[in-house]
Each structure stands twice: as C-alpha cells, then as structure tokens.
Design a protein around this motif. Structure first.
Motif, PDB file in Angstrom:
ATOM      1  N   GLN A 139     -36.626  -9.027   3.022  1.00 16.61           N
ATOM      2  CA  GLN A 139     -36.497  -8.683   4.418  1.00 16.61           C
ATOM      3  C   GLN A 139     -38.013  -8.194   4.913  1.00 16.61           C
ATOM      4  O   GLN A 139     -38.394  -8.600   5.947  1.00 16.61           O
ATOM      5  CB  GLN A 139     -35.572  -7.436   4.465  1.00 16.61           C
ATOM      6  N   HIS A 140     -38.616  -7.453   4.153  1.00 14.40           N
ATOM      7  CA  HIS A 140     -40.011  -6.723   4.349  1.00 14.40           C
ATOM      8  C   HIS A 140     -40.965  -7.931   4.625  1.00 14.40           C
ATOM      9  O   HIS A 140     -41.773  -8.100   5.430  1.00 14.40           O
ATOM     10  CB  HIS A 140     -40.397  -5.838   3.371  1.00 14.40           C
ATOM     11  N   LYS A 141     -40.952  -8.937   3.783  1.00 10.84           N
ATOM     12  CA  LYS A 141     -41.842  -9.965   3.557  1.00 10.84           C
ATOM     13  C   LYS A 141     -41.702 -10.884   5.005  1.00 10.84           C
ATOM     14  O   LYS A 141     -42.620 -11.148   5.510  1.00 10.84           O
ATOM     15  CB  LYS A 141     -41.897 -10.769   2.425  1.00 10.84           C
ATOM     16  N   LEU A 142     -40.456 -11.172   5.286  1.00 11.23           N
ATOM     17  CA  LEU A 142     -40.202 -12.065   6.422  1.00 11.23           C
ATOM     18  C   LEU A 142     -40.341 -11.344   7.648  1.00 11.23           C
ATOM     19  O   LEU A 142     -41.148 -11.948   8.399  1.00 11.23           O
ATOM     20  CB  LEU A 142     -38.849 -12.503   6.394  1.00 11.23           C
ATOM     21  N   THR A 143     -40.153  -9.955   7.764  1.00  9.69           N
ATOM     22  CA  THR A 143     -40.620  -9.303   8.862  1.00  9.69           C
ATOM     23  C   THR A 143     -42.046  -9.210   9.029  1.00  9.69           C
ATOM     24  O   THR A 143     -42.527  -9.240  10.210  1.00  9.69           O
ATOM     25  CB  THR A 143     -40.113  -7.565   8.752  1.00  9.69           C
ATOM     26  N   GLU A 144     -42.826  -9.017   7.802  1.00 14.23           N
ATOM     27  CA  GLU A 144     -44.350  -9.065   7.964  1.00 14.23           C
ATOM     28  C   GLU A 144     -44.837 -10.305   8.511  1.00 14.23           C
ATOM     29  O   GLU A 144     -45.733 -10.435   9.443  1.00 14.23           O
ATOM     30  CB  GLU A 144     -44.886  -8.664   6.567  1.00 14.23           C
ATOM     31  N   LYS A 145     -44.348 -11.479   8.039  1.00 19.92           N
ATOM     32  CA  LYS A 145     -44.706 -12.721   8.387  1.00 19.92           C
ATOM     33  C   LYS A 145     -44.288 -12.914   9.799  1.00 19.92           C
ATOM     34  O   LYS A 145     -45.282 -13.598  10.700  1.00 19.92           O
ATOM     35  CB  LYS A 145     -43.932 -13.754   7.626  1.00 19.92           C
ATOM     36  N   GLN A 146     -43.430 -12.513  10.480  1.00 25.68           N
ATOM     37  CA  GLN A 146     -43.001 -12.599  11.733  1.00 25.68           C
ATOM     38  C   GLN A 146     -44.057 -12.050  12.522  1.00 25.68           C
ATOM     39  O   GLN A 146     -44.584 -12.494  13.678  1.00 25.68           O
ATOM     40  CB  GLN A 146     -41.572 -12.075  11.877  1.00 25.68           C
ATOM     41  N   GLY A 147     -44.494 -10.621  12.201  1.00 22.28           N
ATOM     42  CA  GLY A 147     -45.580  -9.989  12.938  1.00 22.28           C
ATOM     43  C   GLY A 147     -46.871 -10.698  12.959  1.00 22.28           C
ATOM     44  O   GLY A 147     -47.515 -11.096  14.038  1.00 22.28           O
ATOM     45  N   TYR A 148     -47.240 -11.420  11.997  1.00 18.61           N
ATOM     46  CA  TYR A 148     -48.293 -12.191  11.873  1.00 18.61           C
ATOM     47  C   TYR A 148     -48.308 -13.351  12.510  1.00 18.61           C
ATOM     48  O   TYR A 148     -49.221 -13.933  13.563  1.00 18.61           O
ATOM     49  CB  TYR A 148     -48.620 -12.577  10.455  1.00 18.61           C
ATOM     50  N   ALA A 149     -46.973 -14.005  12.875  1.00 20.12           N
ATOM     51  CA  ALA A 149     -46.989 -15.306  13.313  1.00 20.12           C
ATOM     52  C   ALA A 149     -47.126 -14.743  14.884  1.00 20.12           C
ATOM     53  O   ALA A 149     -47.667 -15.661  15.692  1.00 20.12           O
ATOM     54  CB  ALA A 149     -45.693 -15.827  13.086  1.00 20.12           C
ATOM     55  N   LYS A 150     -46.435 -13.749  15.420  1.00 22.28           N
ATOM     56  CA  LYS A 150     -46.678 -13.223  16.754  1.00 22.28           C
ATOM     57  C   LYS A 150     -48.048 -13.217  17.280  1.00 22.28           C
ATOM     58  O   LYS A 150     -48.462 -13.412  18.223  1.00 22.28           O
ATOM     59  CB  LYS A 150     -45.612 -12.101  17.053  1.00 22.28           C
ATOM     60  N   ALA A 151     -48.753 -12.213  16.213  1.00 29.26           N
ATOM     61  CA  ALA A 151     -50.181 -12.150  16.545  1.00 29.26           C
ATOM     62  C   ALA A 151     -50.955 -13.553  16.730  1.00 29.26           C
ATOM     63  O   ALA A 151     -51.891 -13.595  17.561  1.00 29.26           O
ATOM     64  CB  ALA A 151     -50.749 -11.108  15.713  1.00 29.26           C
ATOM     65  N   SER A 152     -50.650 -14.268  15.958  1.00 31.37           N
ATOM     66  CA  SER A 152     -51.129 -15.447  15.892  1.00 31.37           C
ATOM     67  C   SER A 152     -51.401 -16.420  17.033  1.00 31.37           C
ATOM     68  O   SER A 152     -52.146 -16.873  17.768  1.00 31.37           O
ATOM     69  CB  SER A 152     -50.950 -16.301  14.515  1.00 31.37           C
ATOM     70  N   LEU A 153     -49.901 -16.413  17.436  1.00 33.74           N
ATOM     71  CA  LEU A 153     -49.564 -16.936  18.502  1.00 33.74           C
ATOM     72  C   LEU A 153     -50.195 -16.504  19.913  1.00 33.74           C
ATOM     73  O   LEU A 153     -50.681 -17.132  20.649  1.00 33.74           O
ATOM     74  CB  LEU A 153     -47.788 -16.872  18.998  1.00 33.74           C
ATOM     75  N   ALA A 154     -50.377 -15.075  19.893  1.00 39.07           N
ATOM     76  CA  ALA A 154     -50.862 -14.519  20.983  1.00 39.07           C
ATOM     77  C   ALA A 154     -52.427 -14.707  21.172  1.00 39.07           C
ATOM     78  O   ALA A 154     -52.872 -15.104  22.289  1.00 39.07           O
ATOM     79  CB  ALA A 154     -50.783 -12.834  21.111  1.00 39.07           C
ATOM     80  N   THR A 155     -53.219 -14.796  20.174  1.00 38.38           N
ATOM     81  CA  THR A 155     -54.564 -15.241  19.937  1.00 38.38           C
ATOM     82  C   THR A 155     -54.621 -16.586  20.314  1.00 38.38           C
ATOM     83  O   THR A 155     -55.536 -17.063  21.222  1.00 38.38           O
ATOM     84  CB  THR A 155     -55.092 -14.813  18.553  1.00 38.38           C
ATOM     85  N   THR A 156     -53.668 -17.582  19.897  1.00 36.58           N
ATOM     86  CA  THR A 156     -53.928 -18.931  20.292  1.00 36.58           C
ATOM     87  C   THR A 156     -53.662 -19.237  21.602  1.00 36.58           C
ATOM     88  O   THR A 156     -54.203 -20.291  22.020  1.00 36.58           O
ATOM     89  CB  THR A 156     -52.801 -19.787  19.239  1.00 36.58           C
ATOM     90  N   GLN A 157     -52.700 -18.471  22.045  1.00 42.87           N
ATOM     91  CA  GLN A 157     -52.272 -18.717  23.554  1.00 42.87           C
ATOM     92  C   GLN A 157     -53.497 -18.424  24.283  1.00 42.87           C
ATOM     93  O   GLN A 157     -53.584 -19.099  25.377  1.00 42.87           O
ATOM     94  CB  GLN A 157     -50.942 -17.756  23.979  1.00 42.87           C
ATOM     95  N   ALA A 158     -54.074 -17.317  23.970  1.00 39.81           N
ATOM     96  CA  ALA A 158     -55.314 -17.065  24.823  1.00 39.81           C
ATOM     97  C   ALA A 158     -56.415 -18.041  24.675  1.00 39.81           C
ATOM     98  O   ALA A 158     -57.203 -18.313  25.681  1.00 39.81           O
ATOM     99  CB  ALA A 158     -55.916 -15.594  24.373  1.00 39.81           C
ATOM    100  N   LYS A 159     -56.529 -18.261  23.288  1.00 36.97           N
ATOM    101  CA  LYS A 159     -57.731 -19.581  23.178  1.00 36.97           C
ATOM    102  C   LYS A 159     -57.079 -20.873  23.855  1.00 36.97           C
ATOM    103  O   LYS A 159     -57.951 -21.616  24.693  1.00 36.97           O
ATOM    104  CB  LYS A 159     -57.788 -19.727  21.944  1.00 36.97           C
ATOM    105  N   PHE A 160     -55.812 -21.174  23.836  1.00 38.21           N
ATOM    106  CA  PHE A 160     -55.301 -22.417  24.581  1.00 38.21           C
ATOM    107  C   PHE A 160     -55.593 -22.435  26.131  1.00 38.21           C
ATOM    108  O   PHE A 160     -55.871 -23.234  26.912  1.00 38.21           O
ATOM    109  CB  PHE A 160     -54.001 -22.529  24.318  1.00 38.21           C
ATOM    110  N   THR A 161     -55.270 -20.974  26.669  1.00 35.09           N
ATOM    111  CA  THR A 161     -55.469 -20.813  28.026  1.00 35.09           C
ATOM    112  C   THR A 161     -56.924 -20.883  28.617  1.00 35.09           C
ATOM    113  O   THR A 161     -57.216 -21.620  29.684  1.00 35.09           O
ATOM    114  CB  THR A 161     -55.053 -19.369  28.722  1.00 35.09           C
ATOM    115  N   SER A 162     -58.082 -20.581  27.521  1.00 42.38           N
ATOM    116  CA  SER A 162     -59.260 -20.424  27.978  1.00 42.38           C
ATOM    117  C   SER A 162     -59.870 -22.001  27.662  1.00 42.38           C
ATOM    118  O   SER A 162     -61.172 -22.154  27.797  1.00 42.38           O
ATOM    119  CB  SER A 162     -60.152 -19.578  27.120  1.00 42.38           C
ATOM    120  N   GLY A 163     -58.869 -23.078  26.813  1.00 43.93           N
ATOM    121  CA  GLY A 163     -59.604 -24.264  26.531  1.00 43.93           C
ATOM    122  C   GLY A 163     -60.183 -24.477  25.319  1.00 43.93           C
ATOM    123  O   GLY A 163     -60.677 -25.407  25.179  1.00 43.93           O
TER     124      GLY A 163
END
Length: 434
Positions: free
Chosen positions: A367-391
């Motif tokens: 449970q803890h590992k998967l929740t931690e992985k989900q947090g990393y995935a959200k953070a990764s998507l947020a930064t990738t979304q910003a990079k994708f928006t800026s091209g």
C-alpha cells in the motif's frame, strides 16, 4: 476530428447528468436482498419448519395409543356358535367390537428420541447457515469485482476528460502552426486508445454488475444506473477475535452431538420397557335363515357379552443375537468420524484464514509503495504537462507519462479494494458477519 471531440464531450456531460439519477447499492443491501431471494435458502427454511413439526416431546411419546376396532362377518355351514363356542351346522352373523389402549410408563427410547429430535432441529438450522455463509462469500466476491471495474471506470473517465482537452488544444496549435502535424497524430492515437480502453471498461462494468444482480436473483433493476458503494468496516480485530463462529464448524459439532445421541438410542434398545394396557370388547351374533331362532336383541347382547382387560407388561431384552451390540459399536465408530470432522473443519478454516491473512499482510506492505509511486507519477505528469505545453517534449512522451500515472492509479485502487475484500472475507470466515 472536431466532431469526434464534440461527441465525446457531450457523452461525458450526459454521464454527469445521468449520475443525478444514480441508484446506490451497498454491500449490506446486496447481501440482504440476495438472502431474501435465494431459493436454496428458502428450501432450507422449509426444512427447518418440517423438522420442527416432526419433533415429538417425551410427553407426546408417552401418551397412550387408542384404537377402536370393529368387524362384521358371516359364517356359513359348519360354524362356531359364539354363545357356546361349540360347532353347529348353521349360518351365523357375527359382529365384534374392540377398544384398546396402551401406553409406555417407562421407555428409555422415548427419552433418547426426544433428545435426538432437538439436535435434528439445530442441525437443520446449521445446514441453512452453512449455505448462507457460502452464498455471502459468493456475493462478496462478485460485489468487489463489479466495484473494482466501476471505480476503474471513474478514473478512466477523468483521464478521458483531460485527453479531450489536450487533443483540442493540440489540434488548435497544429492549425496555427505552433506544433508539428506529428504531435497531432500522436495525440489522436493516444486519445483513441484511451477511448477504447474506457469503452471496454464500461462494457466490463456492465457485465460485472449484471452478474452480481443475477447472483442476487434481482432482475427488475436497471444495472446501468446502479452505483456500488465501498464498504467502510469499523470492526476491530479484537472484537472479531472475541466471538469466533463458523457455520461449518458448528454443523460438524452438531453432527458429533447427534452421533452421541444415536449411541444412546441404540443402548436404549437393551433396556427394559414397562407398558400399561386396557382393553374393552363385546360382540353380537344371530343365526340366519333358521326358523324359530330366538336371537337376543342387539343392545342386550352388547351388554351381556362385554369384557374388559387391564394390565401391565414388562419387556426385558435378554438375547437378540448381539445385533444391538453391533449397532452400538457401529454408532461409536460414526461418532469418532463425526469428532474427526470437527478437527478437519477447524484445520481447513485455519489454513484458509492463514492464507488470507498473508494476502492481507502483502497488500498492506504494497500500500505505501504504491501510494508513493502514484505520487511520483502525478509529479512526473505535472512537469511533463508543462514541458509539453511549452513544446519541450513530444506528444508520444507525454502520453507515455500519462499512462504511467493511469497504471499507478489502477494499482492503488486495486490494492485498496483488495484490502477491503480480504478483510470482509476473513470476517465472514471467522464470524459469519461483515
């Protein structure tokens, strides 16, 4: 493609509108409805009533048996004259009337049978509880299969909303020339995959809910409007351990008790029986086709010919070829088998609970590992979304990162629901209760 985006948006809005007409079903409601509709449980309930009606108390078994017997016969030719018991050559009509009553004053079999009848009622109830427990476990499994697909569909719909927004934005940017056409193709492919995945999950969710309601024998509910609710269990482990109860173990224990009563019943056959009896009889006769026959009237004959009998009878078994002793020995063997069945059921339950407890421990570790992985995935998507928006990154990389988040959300959802499911399953196994 713009029309497709519009249709998808309309579909999502329609789903949001339809959610206002949802039909909530909890796990408790499903189980209650299922138990009411199950035919096998109804049959077992009737079996309990039949067993109760068949029960005879000791007093009932000791009540006298009374029989009234009447007979009319004709003798032709050489006959027995009832008045003299001598043989005469005549045609005679003979009417006999008997009233007999008998009761056992001391009968050890009556006591043994009465005790066994009580056990039979408890056995019928325990058999019904075993079927109910197994049925509850089936409902629990089907409910959580449907609940998982339902919650999974919610995640995918949220992802689809974001996919619609991103596809629309990339389409506009390609139109004005700020992004290459390849990004649009990549985004269209990603959107199509999410759309197909959403449709497959929606279809699977419909099937799982239909299977659940079929298992409950509920056919008058629109399953597409049903919303299953996660079960919030506030029972503590200490409360559960204080009242261990499993219907299969109870049934095995009652079978053992019944086998002990059967031994007592066989032993009662070797004990004496004291009975009391009473008999009343009279008869009427007349000669047929005989001139100058002087036949006493019917009323007077019944009065003159009456006789009564009263007495007590003691029956002491002495020898029956050792048949009762063999039956007693056989009953003892059955009792040993029933006793071993208790241990067998306890061992099977312990093994099953140990496996489920281990599964629960494993899911808690994850449970803890998967929740931690989900947090990393959200953070990764947020930064990738910003990079994708800026091209700075391509659409295909953005889609891959987005799928990583979706996968992490699936894993967290599944792990949490598995923890719920296993906890409830252990409760049903240990206490026959959620």
């Amino acid at each position: 493609m713009n029309n497709k985006i519009v249709l998808t948006a309309v579909f999502i809005l329609f789903c949001a509108f339809a959610s206002g007409q949802e039909n909530p079903w909890s796990l408790t409601k499903c189980m209650d409805m299922a138990l009411q509709n199950n035919t096998e449980i109804k049959i077992r309930q009737l079996q309990i009533k039949r067993t109760q009606q068949s029960q005879n108390s000791v007093l009932n078994r000791m009540l006298p048996v009374v029989n009234l017997y009447g007979e009319q016969g004709y003798n032709f030719g050489s006959s027995i004259d009832p008045s003299t018991n001598g043989r005469v050559s005549s045609n005679i009509q003979n009417d006999n009337f008997n009233l007999n009553a008998r009761t056992n004053l001391i009968d050890f079999s009556a006591f043994a049978n009465a005790k066994k009848d009580k056990i039979n009622i408890e056995l019928a109830k325990a058999e019904k509880e075993v079927i109910e427990n197994e049925y509850k476990l089936q409902i629990l499994e089907s409910y959580y299969q449907a609940l998982y697909t339902q919650e999974l569909l919610k995640i995918q719909k949220e992802q689809l909303k974001q996919a619609v927004f991103n596809l629309d934005r990339v389409t506009k940017e390609v139109t004005i020339g700020s992004k290459p056409q390849s990004d649009l193709y990549d985004m269209q492919l990603s959107f199509s995959e999410e759309e197909n995945r959403n449709l497959e999950t929606e279809q699977l969710c419909g099937i799982k809910k239909t299977q659940l309601f079929q298992l409950m024998n509920v056919m008058d509910v629109a399953t597409d409007e049903v919303v299953l609710e996660p079960y919030l269990n506030d029972r503590t482990t200490e409360d559960l351990e204080n009242g261990l109860y499993n219907p299969k173990i109870k049934l095995a224990e009652l079978n053992h008790q019944s086998s002990l009563k059967a031994i007592g019943l066989e032993r009662a056959s070797n004990l004496p029986t004291l009975s009391a009896y009473y008999g009343f009889s009279t008869f009427y006769y007349k000669t047929l086709n005989q001139e100058n026959a002087n036949t006493v009237s019917f009323k007077n004959q019944l009065e003159d010919n009456k006789s009564q009998q009263i007495g007590m009878q003691l029956n002491v078994p002495v020898f029956n070829g050792f048949r009762n002793n063999k039956k007693i020995d056989a009953s003892k063997i059955e009792s040993e088998k029933a006793k071993l069945s208790i241990e067998k059921e306890k061992q099977e339950l312990d093994k099953q609970v140990v496996l489920e407890e281990q599964n629960k421990k494993n899911y808690l570790q994850l449970q803890h590992k998967l929740t931690e992985k989900q947090g990393y995935a959200k953070a990764s998507l947020a930064t990738t979304q910003a990079k994708f928006t800026s091209g700075k990154v391509e659409a295909i990389l953005y889609s891959a990162v987005k799928n990583q988040l979706l996968s992490a959300q699936y894993e967290v959802l599944k792990n949490n629901l598995q923890l719920q499911y296993i906890g409830l399953k252990i409760n049903l196994l240990k206490k026959d209760s959620l």
